[in-house]
Each structure stands twice: as structure tokens, then as C-alpha cells.
Design a protein around this motif. Sequence first.
Motif, PDB file in Angstrom:
ATOM      1  N   GLU A  71       0.828  -1.010   0.065  1.00  0.00           N
ATOM      2  CA  GLU A  71       0.069  -0.091   0.016  1.00  0.00           C
ATOM      3  C   GLU A  71       0.704   1.278   0.129  1.00  0.00           C
ATOM      4  O   GLU A  71       0.471   2.177  -0.654  1.00  0.00           O
ATOM      5  N   ALA A 123       0.681   4.134  -2.841  1.00  0.00           N
ATOM      6  CA  ALA A 123       0.266   5.538  -2.408  1.00  0.00           C
ATOM      7  C   ALA A 123       1.401   6.252  -3.134  1.00  0.00           C
ATOM      8  O   ALA A 123       1.154   7.682  -3.417  1.00  0.00           O
ATOM      9  N   PHE A 180      -6.657  10.810   5.312  1.00  0.00           N
ATOM     10  CA  PHE A 180      -7.249  10.447   4.074  1.00  0.00           C
ATOM     11  C   PHE A 180      -8.111  11.796   3.679  1.00  0.00           C
ATOM     12  O   PHE A 180      -8.464  12.558   4.286  1.00  0.00           O
ATOM     13  N   ASP A 199      -2.848  10.692  -0.420  1.00  0.00           N
ATOM     14  CA  ASP A 199      -1.896   9.528  -0.407  1.00  0.00           C
ATOM     15  C   ASP A 199      -0.910   9.496   0.842  1.00  0.00           C
ATOM     16  O   ASP A 199      -0.841   8.464   1.459  1.00  0.00           O
ATOM     17  N   ARG A 201      -3.041   7.220   3.109  1.00  0.00           N
ATOM     18  CA  ARG A 201      -2.733   5.817   2.883  1.00  0.00           C
ATOM     19  C   ARG A 201      -1.462   5.223   3.414  1.00  0.00           C
ATOM     20  O   ARG A 201      -1.452   4.019   3.920  1.00  0.00           O
ATOM     21  N   THR A 241      -7.436   2.088   9.763  1.00  0.00           N
ATOM     22  CA  THR A 241      -8.391   2.914   8.826  1.00  0.00           C
ATOM     23  C   THR A 241      -9.144   3.864   9.714  1.00  0.00           C
ATOM     24  O   THR A 241      -9.447   5.020   9.320  1.00  0.00           O
ATOM     25  N   GLU A 259     -14.260   6.405   3.468  1.00  0.00           N
ATOM     26  CA  GLU A 259     -13.318   5.095   3.493  1.00  0.00           C
ATOM     27  C   GLU A 259     -13.177   4.409   4.834  1.00  0.00           C
ATOM     28  O   GLU A 259     -13.200   3.220   4.784  1.00  0.00           O
TER      29      GLU A 259
END
Length: 360
Positions: A97, A101, A158, A161, A164, A180, A220
Motif C-alpha cells: 500500500e 500510495a 485520508f 496519499d 494511505r 483505517t 473510506e
Amino acid sequence: MQWSYPILRVGGTEIRIHLTFLLLLAWIGIAYFQEGGTPAAIEGVGFISAVFACVVLHELGHAAAASRYGIRTPKITLLPIGGVAELERLPEKPSEEIVVAVAGPLVNVIIAAFLVVALGTTVGIDALTSMDNPHVAFVARLAAVNIWLVLFNLIPAFPMDGGRVLRALLATRYNRLRATEIAGTVGQFAAFAFGFIGLVAGNVLLIFVAIFVYLAATAETQAMGLEAAARAVNVRDVMISRFESMPATATLDEAAQALLRTTQHEFPIVDGSGRLRGVLSRQGLVAGLQQRGGQAPVIEAMVANIPVVRDHEKLIKALEPLKNGAAPAVGVVDAEGRLIGYVIIENIGELMLLRSAIAG
């Protein structure tokens, strides 16, 4: 995404432009025309178009990095505040990830470096602070935009990038859902900060960005919560098991009568053995009646190739095609392949209740 239209395809990725982006171009053109006539309008629209070309390259950077891990990017949508690359799934590992990102901002670094080094552009204070000033060189302003895109996207919140990357780092210590939630909360606080600064400075665009950041951070977090719940429950827990199906020989008039008689908005079409042939949605029924008439068979208006799952499988397997809009429903079949239920996107509400029960 609604109100978006395809304009280009790069590899397996469809580039779409949102209606609001076209409105932005029109607004820019009118504003510049009022200040400097047609030449100014052309220059203003051209500059914004060049900026969003850089945005597309930024999103394609994400797509290229994701493809290294077998992740497709079906769509990239251009919005007034940037682009959105819709990956078919998230990278499995935090390290993956991070790579995906960082790939986007890295593209902007390369573009800015090319404009500065290869074209000999000088990016001064005027270019960095007055990117809408037509008296500053076009290329210098474009390089400045790419520099700001890098800095803005690396904010650890968020949906940028940097958010993330933050989630990926948090995922090395917490599970992905908790990571998250933390990154989403940071994004919401960042949105409030953007909104406050925008109000104080009278910057309408910054207020608009704040609203988008807040909504995206919230979405998200909810999407990840939904995915976590879908991995925890079986299809049988949320499938519609009481329904009226229709034989492949039924007519659209018969389907219309069933629509009025029941509360269903979609009707599974089955063959004589009870196996799923397709799904007739309410929209498909209306279109079929208008185009073919009531005596046309339902199979001419149904959606075929509906994915199916077994009732003991996890809901995440049924959720993917529903989220992607690939099918109006997912059939649930028994060991012999006979239809025993189906799942639609509206089942998400019930799923969230189950998630709350599980969490409690």
C-alpha cells in the motif's frame, strides 16, 4: 460514479470526466474571458487542462504500481479537486500500500523535475504563490502546481496519499480496520482545519476541498468497516431467502404484475431446474416494456451472467461485484446449483447492523 463520462482508455483503465469538472472549465473560461478576452480564456482553460493532465498521470502512477501486485484499476475519474483512481481492491500488505500510495506523488516529482531541469524553468515565489497569474510563465506555473500536488498529497490524512501511507504504517501495529479508523479520524480533523482556514481567508475552493476531504475520509472508514464485517459473516446471514422468481418463459407483462404485487425491485430468472439464468431489475423491466412491449420474454431484458456464491461462503465474495456495480445482484445457490437466495447492495444496511452486533 454518477454524472461521469468516459473520454479515454489507457490500457485496462477507463479515464472518465465528471460533469462538475466540465463546469469548472466553463467557469474558468468565463472568468478569464471577462478579464482578458478570448486569448485569456484559451490560456486559462489550457492551463487547467494541463494541470489535470498531470493529475491523470498521477493517478496512472497509482495504477501502474497497483498492477505490480495484480490489482487492476478499472476507472480514473476527474473531479474539480483532482482525480480518483478506483482500484478493484486494496493491496494486501502494508508495504504494498505504501508503494501504491507513493507512486502518484512520485510522478509529480518527475514532472516538476523535467520542467525545471530539461526545459530550464525557474520556479520562483511568484509561481508558487500565484499559479493563477497569467503574467507568470505557463511552464513555471505548471511546475509549481506539481510541487504543490506533491506536498498536498503527502499530508497524512485520508483521502490523500499521505493518509494511505499513515494507514499502512498503522497496519503494522493494528488490524486494518483500526488503522483505517485512526487515519480516517486524522482526515476528518484535517478537513475541519481546511474549512476553518478557508472561512478565515475567504477561500471558497479550500472550503470545497474541506468538504470533499471530510466526506472521503468518512466514506473510506465506512467502506473498510463494511469489508471487515463482510469477512466476518456468511452469505446466508444477509441473503434474501423469501422471494418470487420467474421462469425464463415469462413475459414482461407478467413481470410488471409481479412488481406491483410484491415489494421486490429485482426478479431472479430461473430455468426449469431452478438454476439462475439472470436477474430482471426494475430499470430493465421499464426499459424492456418501452422498447419491446409487454409480450416480450423476460430473458430479453434481464441481466445475464450473474455471479453466484454458496450460502456458507463469506459475504466478501458477494460484496465485490456489488460494490463495483458489475451486477445488480449476486445469486446464492445450493450444492446442486439451484437458486436459494440472492444478495443486493441494499443488504449493506443489514450487514452494518450485524457488524454492530458483532462488535458489541
